[in-house]
Scaffold this active site. Sequence first.
Site, PDB file in Angstrom:
ATOM      1  N   ASP A 468      29.004  46.513  45.759  1.00  0.00           N
ATOM      2  CA  ASP A 468      30.418  46.696  46.010  1.00  0.00           C
ATOM      3  C   ASP A 468      30.727  48.410  46.162  1.00  0.00           C
ATOM      4  OD1 ASP A 468      33.292  46.382  45.660  1.00  0.00           O
ATOM      5  OD2 ASP A 468      33.258  45.717  43.887  1.00  0.00           O
ATOM      6  N   ASP A 538      39.761  40.716  48.049  1.00  0.00           N
ATOM      7  CA  ASP A 538      40.194  40.601  46.836  1.00  0.00           C
ATOM      8  C   ASP A 538      41.433  39.756  46.476  1.00  0.00           C
ATOM      9  OD1 ASP A 538      38.405  42.026  45.575  1.00  0.00           O
ATOM     10  OD2 ASP A 538      39.484  43.784  45.280  1.00  0.00           O
TER      11      ASP A 538
HETATM   12  C1  DGJ Z   1      36.386  44.914  43.810  1.00  0.00           C
HETATM   13  C2  DGJ Z   1      35.807  43.869  44.162  1.00  0.00           C
HETATM   14  O1  DGJ Z   1      36.235  43.408  45.514  1.00  0.00           O
HETATM   15  C3  DGJ Z   1      35.995  42.795  43.184  1.00  0.00           C
HETATM   16  O2  DGJ Z   1      35.681  41.533  43.547  1.00  0.00           O
HETATM   17  C4  DGJ Z   1      35.222  43.051  42.056  1.00  0.00           C
HETATM   18  O3  DGJ Z   1      33.853  43.066  41.840  1.00  0.00           O
HETATM   19  C5  DGJ Z   1      35.613  44.390  41.464  1.00  0.00           C
HETATM   20  N1  DGJ Z   1      35.819  45.690  42.489  1.00  0.00           N
HETATM   21  C6  DGJ Z   1      35.013  44.878  40.163  1.00  0.00           C
HETATM   22  O4  DGJ Z   1      35.451  46.082  39.821  1.00  0.00           O
END
Ligand code: DGJ
Length: 727
Positions: A468, A538
């Site tokens: 990430d 997200d």
């Molecule tokens: C951002 C990501 O896009 C989410 O799926 C998740 O992993 C969060 N970060 C966790 O902090």
Amino acid sequence: MSVIVQEESGLFHLQSSGMSYMIQIVNGYPVHVYWGAPLKHRSVMENLLIHTSSTTGLDRLPQEYPQYGSGDFRNPAYQVELADGTRITELQYDSYRLIQGKPSLSGLPAVYTENESEAQTLELVLKDQYSGLTVVLQYTIFEQRNVIIRAARFINEGEETLRLRRALSASVDMYGQDELEMIYLSGAWAREGNIQRRSLRQGEIRIDSKRGMSSHQFNPFAALVTPETTENHGEAFGFSLVYSGGFEAVAEVDSFGSTRLGIGVNSFDFGWQLNAGEDFQTPETVMVYSNQGIGEMSRTYHRLYRSRLCRGTYRDRERPILVNNWEATYFDFNAEKLVSIAEEGARLGIELFVLDDGWFGRRDADNSSLGDWYEDRRKLPEGLADVAQRIRETGLQFGLWFEPEMISPESELYREHPDWCLHVPGRRRSEARWQLVLDYTRPEVRDYIYNSLSTIFSTVPISYVKWDMNRALTEMGSATLPPERQAETAHRYVLGLYELLERITVQFPHILFESCASGGGRFDPGMLYYMPQTWTSDNTDAVERLKIQYGISLVYPVSAIGAHVSAVPNHQVGRSTPLDFRGSVAMSGNFGYELDLTAFTDEEKNIVQRQVANYKEIRSLVQQGDLYRLKSPFTGNQSAWMFVSEDKMQALVYAFQVMAIPNGPQQILRLDGLNPELEYEVKSDINEESSIYGGDQLIQLGLALHYESKDYQSRCFTLRAIDRVLE
Ligand code: DGJ
């Protein structure tokens, strides 16, 4: 033959099965002559060259790599500052080289060949007479794909230092075309992949990222199309940059009615010092030509990226169906909770459990611990390896989340190394999500991360990693670079990231890596080279996802498009959609769940079990088949797409209606991509009976869609060619 060279007239004709690209050296300049449908090889038409002769000035000359300062007032492809402070150089053709196959690009992700006979590379060597600057224009053409890949290499063959101020990967002049349209993908966090289509007239349209990452706001992709071009018809010229940092793509229509498109690393805030003897390689841009509309352009990208950009063990493998605990628990979990979700997942047929954020340091919220990559014994008293083992015993594989490019000011790592983040001495360090960005230009920082991750990879049975990255780069400066190299920070960051990713992914080939940047903030071909799939957004709401996945599919293959079913009301938009609808949308991508499976009712669990079993049946078709977009969610209440196997013997159609239409119109969906000569057995998801239709009927007449009178409806049809050719 892929590259035909006619030395006496200085003509280079790059030919693939369905495309020609022609360059001719005129008065020492590499002139762009043609890009489009295949042409027989002939000498260039004289009348074209009359218009492009130097007597009319460089401002009219369609060029391959234009310079600034000697009469062309459009956007140049490059600019170099000499030791005396002047910024004028003039690149003139020197020689050419032909290479079988495609050389790799040192330190940068790049499309590759598996067999040298697949492609040929032409290098045009250009030199500036006074400065020792040499630029090598690199062109790769594939025999069987309508793809041309361009990059440039700068070499300082002089004695004095040169400074690059601008070094694009490619510039193309569409001669005499001033009514093209530009397509690109815009967005924001949770709103990725919006398709924009704008007319080009005298002036310019610029998309770019100054964020040090390719960004949610604009994807490093642009296409030029004619006003008539649709999904299935007309010409499309795609430009996709294999790069994960800040970029620019600018389309400019000049005063003489030609269009120039330049694409590459963002020139804004860019600089690169090139000492005597040094060279600089630009990232590459993948240019695709289609005369069968935008859909064929996309499929050309999909096939190439799936098989000649993605690498590793998982490239051709079906990807596991996963359950991720992020939206199920956020930071609030313990070992028992994780294992209980995995146990339920095992009962439902799910294959991989992903432990997301919150397992390390003292991470109870998003305000601490990034950089402290060791397990939190408060949450996992028996340790990470133990949880991983217990999860594997349920029958699922174990995957883990990291955010390796970041550092929380509230962390052990920051207390020890406060200078390890990108920063400008004495100035404020802008935090975003309470975090700073590690300075990946520094080898010791990358080594620390490499060691932290590889220790875990070697001691915990991990099959999958979510990489990430949750903020853009600011205060772009590095404590270890000298003043004259500070402007190199952003690009050096990306090179550092690539160096680390190469090391880690090669060292741990059994791990499936998925990239993520607050969802789709770095959904780009550069990342796909290291990690064959990406968390698309997200935003997991199924209605929103129709647009996001449709938009992203303009360039990226479905195997790369992470798509999960999440709980309702949806956490991003508060909408409640039926589980079937959510399933159909997510099963159109790289499928998984992102919710607490233990909270489902028995009825819901039955649905999930069916979805999982069904996805296992269709997975290879969805992930490896050809995508045909049938109806755009950007234009109305209905949308549809279908997947067709390469041999056209199997297909799968998904159609969606967002809002119910009372007493609505008859809806007919015309299919695409089938063999009109074959008959297909068509099975719908709402009745047991199947029907047999000709491929031609399905394409020309289409299928009737019947939706219930309810919001959020989806329909699915499976098609199988029967062994009988139509009479
Ligand atoms: C951002 C990501 O896009 C989410 O799926 C998740 O992993 C969060 N970060 C966790 O902090």
